[in-house]
Design an enzyme around this catalytic site. Sequence first.
Site, PDB file in Angstrom:
ATOM      1  N   HIS A 103     -10.153   1.036   1.856  1.00 42.82           N
ATOM      2  CA  HIS A 103      -9.717   2.378   2.260  1.00 42.82           C
ATOM      3  C   HIS A 103     -10.899   3.308   2.530  1.00 42.82           C
ATOM      4  CE1 HIS A 103      -5.376   2.515   2.182  1.00 42.82           C
ATOM      5  NE2 HIS A 103      -5.327   1.946   1.002  1.00 42.82           N
TER       6      HIS A 103
ATOM      7  N   CYS B 226       0.852  -1.192   0.000  1.00 42.23           N
ATOM      8  CA  CYS B 226       0.000   0.000   0.000  1.00 42.23           C
ATOM      9  C   CYS B 226       0.881   1.232   0.000  1.00 42.23           C
ATOM     10  CB  CYS B 226      -0.886  -0.029   1.253  1.00 42.23           C
ATOM     11  SG  CYS B 226      -1.966   1.401   1.418  1.00 42.23           S
TER      12      CYS B 226
ATOM     13  N   HIS C 160      -9.134  -3.871  -2.193  1.00 45.00           N
ATOM     14  CA  HIS C 160      -8.115  -3.146  -1.412  1.00 45.00           C
ATOM     15  C   HIS C 160      -8.475  -1.658  -1.320  1.00 45.00           C
ATOM     16  CE1 HIS C 160      -3.822  -2.370  -0.148  1.00 45.00           C
ATOM     17  NE2 HIS C 160      -4.192  -1.163  -0.529  1.00 45.00           N
ATOM     18  N   GLU C 161      -8.823  -1.054  -2.462  1.00 45.23           N
ATOM     19  CA  GLU C 161      -9.162   0.379  -2.464  1.00 45.23           C
ATOM     20  C   GLU C 161     -10.498   0.633  -1.760  1.00 45.23           C
ATOM     21  OE1 GLU C 161      -6.841   2.392  -3.109  1.00 45.23           O
ATOM     22  OE2 GLU C 161      -5.568   0.854  -3.993  1.00 45.23           O
TER      23      GLU C 161
END
Length: 196
Positions: free
Chosen positions: A151, A105, A147-148
Amino acid sequence: MILPIVGYGDPVLRKVGVAITPEYPNLKETIANMYETMYNAYGVGLAAPQVGLAIRLFVIDTTPFSEDDDVESDEAKELKGFKKTFINAKIVKEEGEEWSFNEGCLSIPDVREDVYRKPTVTIEYCEEDFVMKTEVFDGLIARVIQHEYDHIEGVLFTDKISSLKKRLIQKKLKNITEGKTFQEYRMKFAAAKKGR
């Protein structure tokens, strides 16, 4: 404009992003800046919290993965040129048998760990035109999306590793929080904000 990437330890990385409207100030410019920032840091995805904005926005371009030797030719074709902006995204389904992949990341430099995720994801989102879409993605594209998406939910990939592995990387995470790391891209650290 290249923006500084927020480092591990900054509270904005733990906030759940808020939905935005087409009237969000300087939205087109923000998206363009996020792509420029991501490319400058050689990333394949970047979420708004990573540039200090607690909103539901992330950008992806998986083209760099298409040049990876481990990627099969069919998947490489899919990855090459897969560039998308996700606004107000909501994952509605994750399916399949979890598989492991070594993730990193931009907000957590020099830390890479194997993370288990499901291979197929169904997601509702808007592109820059704010027309709602529902699409299914799989493989590495699905992984980058997950993954994003994490966030904008205030979740980091390090939350998904074992407690033993977390203990092993604790010093690295502390160094990032304190700004004791060097990257070739601009970063902003939690300790610097506190005036230390």
